[in-house]
Design an enzyme around this catalytic site. Structure first.
Site, short mmCIF file in Angstrom:
data_model
loop_
_atom_site.label_atom_id
_atom_site.label_comp_id
_atom_site.label_asym_id
_atom_site.label_seq_id
_atom_site.Cartn_x
_atom_site.Cartn_y
_atom_site.Cartn_z
N TYR A 18 -13.89 58.80 11.76
CA TYR A 18 -14.37 57.52 11.84
C TYR A 18 -14.33 56.56 10.63
CZ TYR A 18 -17.22 59.89 15.54
OH TYR A 18 -17.77 60.66 16.44
N TYR A 145 -23.95 58.62 24.21
CA TYR A 145 -22.77 59.20 23.42
C TYR A 145 -22.90 60.87 23.74
CZ TYR A 145 -19.96 61.21 19.76
OH TYR A 145 -19.03 61.90 18.96
N ASP A 238 -28.57 66.89 27.36
CA ASP A 238 -27.75 66.71 26.05
C ASP A 238 -28.80 66.58 24.92
OD1 ASP A 238 -26.22 66.50 23.69
OD2 ASP A 238 -25.15 64.79 24.44
N LYS A 267 -25.76 70.79 16.66
CA LYS A 267 -26.08 70.20 15.43
C LYS A 267 -27.31 71.19 14.74
CE LYS A 267 -24.72 65.47 15.85
NZ LYS A 267 -24.34 64.84 17.16
C1 LIG Z 1 -23.11 64.45 17.99
C2 LIG Z 1 -23.49 64.65 19.59
C3 LIG Z 1 -22.48 65.16 20.32
C4 LIG Z 1 -21.31 65.84 20.03
O1 LIG Z 1 -21.44 66.89 19.07
P1 LIG Z 1 -19.94 67.28 18.13
O2 LIG Z 1 -20.53 68.55 17.47
O3 LIG Z 1 -20.15 66.24 17.01
O4 LIG Z 1 -19.21 67.42 18.88
C5 LIG Z 1 -23.03 65.34 21.65
N1 LIG Z 1 -23.93 64.83 21.90
C6 LIG Z 1 -24.93 64.05 21.43
C7 LIG Z 1 -26.24 63.56 21.91
C8 LIG Z 1 -24.70 63.97 20.05
O5 LIG Z 1 -25.46 63.30 19.15
#
Ligand SMILES: *Cc1c(COP(=O)(O)O)cnc(C)c1O
Length: 426
Positions: A18, A145, A238, A267
């Site tokens: 980025y 996202y 998600d 994460k």
């Molecule tokens: C960061 C993120 C992703 C992607 O995760 P990466 O480990 O960066 O590939 C997917 N969904 C959400 C909601 C995120 O914040």
């Protein structure tokens, strides 16, 4: 011995994520971390006010996680995960499932948040195919996202992130984030899409992270989930960023009644120590893949699926996460944020201050349109870097999303840096 600085050497060989490499300032070389602090090669400390891209929950180089990792590295560092298994993978699944909505029964491992989404999408699409009723549509939110791989990009809002690739992404039906006012319209729009042909709805529950820390209404969202569940649309939560306490509860779906069919985690999963993704499913989804017909297999995997070190980091992180001290810290941060939130409302250069759990967000008023490409972002980033506070804005949206171990004094320093920013802008 190397004499030039880490950041100078970096400029010769590294391509950063980025990052517009031509105009970005040289990166700061970080050599050590402790608690909410990171230290550069000159031993300057920086407050990690956004948890190193939202992954860190217990602080940097946490001794408990580090010790468990070191012991596991001497025991078993990795092993193929088809036809073989190992204690950290099984133990982690056993400990994770009871924390999730009660209908979640199976854990599928992958490498990161994007792969967790890819797996979820494949599970959902193939679920209907395996049942002999293939469905062709996927529902997602505008401005969502879900990651940077092609499947994850496809279900993300079309934006500057996806622009170049838009015509190569698969078709997705986008809906607005629900409010009390628009919920009936949204449901009518879904009805017009023929819900019986919608395989799944993928969403970031209650908070769109990269989309600008957009917080949305739980009651309207609950109505939407209930409608989708009644229409047999698989619900993919998600929780890659909302998971592990960020929104106040352990998982954001705990604010809602309707359980998801599939949950994606990453994460905070390993406390921010190792890359690991998890996709969990209900028994019904798992069972739809059971067959003597090999074509009904979920043909997905990664070389490092269920890496024992990553699973061990996640287990060690869970030890800390399930300790009541962790919830107490989250509550403490929330209360500190709540007090600062009141103050933010008094500043005319700030708009839409908002708070969810440990996440405090607001926009800086600018002449340009809000959004990721707002020119203010670079300026803000530089301002906070100079104050040794790691705040990396999303366009003109600033947010604080700290590790739960951040001290009150460190939080105050972060707030002070924002007060100083306000003073320069007013
Ligand atoms: C960061 C993120 C992703 C992607 O995760 P990466 O480990 O960066 O590939 C997917 N969904 C959400 C909601 C995120 O914040």
């Amino acid at each position: 011995m190397q004499t030039s600085s880490l950041s100078a050497r970096d400029l010769d060989v590294i391509w950063h994520p980025y990052t517009q490499m031509q105009t970005a300032p040289a990166p700061i070389g970080i050599v050590r971390g402790e608690g909410a602090l990171l230290f550069d090669e000159n031993n300057n400390s920086y407050i990690d006010a956004t948890s190193s891209w939202w992954v860190n929950i217990h602080g940097h180089a946490h001794p408990h996680i580090a010790q468990q990792l070191a012991a596991q590295a001497l025991q078993l560092e990795h092993c193929i995960f088809a036809g073989y298994t190992h204690p950290p993978a099984v133990h982690l699944a056993e400990r994770l499932l009871p924390l999730l909505p009660a209908n979640q029964r199976r854990v599928f491992y992958s490498d990161n948040g994007s792969t967790a989404i890819e797996v979820a999408l494949k599970m959902a699409i193939q679920y209907w195919d395996n049942k002999g009723t293939p469905k062709h549509k996927i529902l997602a939110f505008h401005n969502a996202y879900h990651g940077d791989t092609f499947g994850a990009m496809s279900v993300s809002g079309r934006s500057v992130f996806t622009r170049v690739f838009d015509d190569r992404l698969f078709d997705v039906q986008f809906i607005e984030v629900p409010t009390a006012e628009n919920i009936s319209q949204i449901i009518n729009n879904i009805i017009a899409l023929q819900p019986e042909d919608i395989a799944a709805f993928v969403f970031e529950p209650l908070l769109q992270g990269s989309g600008g820390m957009v917080m949305y209404d739980a009651a309207a969202f609950e109505q939407l989930l209930q409608f989708c569940a009644a229409k047999n649309i698989l619900l993919i939560a998600d929780e890659v960023m909302t998971g592990f306490g960020r929104t106040g509860k352990n998982f954001a779906m705990e604010y809602l009644q309707t359980p998801p069919d599939i949950v994606c985690l990453s994460k905070g999963l390993t406390g921010g120590t190792m890359a690991l993704g998890v996709t969990t499913s209900t028994a019904a989804i798992y069972e739809a893949f059971l067959s003597t017909d090999k074509l009904k297999t979920l043909f997905h995997g990664h070389s490092f699926t269920a890496n024992p070190l990553a699973c061990t980091a996640a287990l060690a992180s869970l030890d800390l996460f399930t300790d009541p001290a962790c919830a107490a810290n989250r509550e403490r941060i929330h209360e500190k944020h709540a007090a600062f939130l009141k103050e933010l409302f008094t500043y005319t250069v700030i708009k839409n201050p908002r708070l969810l759990g440990t996440i405090l967000a607001f926009e800086i008023v600018t002449a340009n349109a809000d959004g990721y490409t707002n020119a203010l972002a670079d300026e803000l980033h530089r301002f906070f870097r100079a104050k040794r506070v790691m705040l990396r804005p999303l366009g003109n949206t600033l947010y604080i999303l700290p590790p739960y171990c951040i001290t009150n004094e460190q939080l105050e320093e972060v707030y002070n840096s924002i007060r100083e920013l306000v003073a320069t802008l007013s």
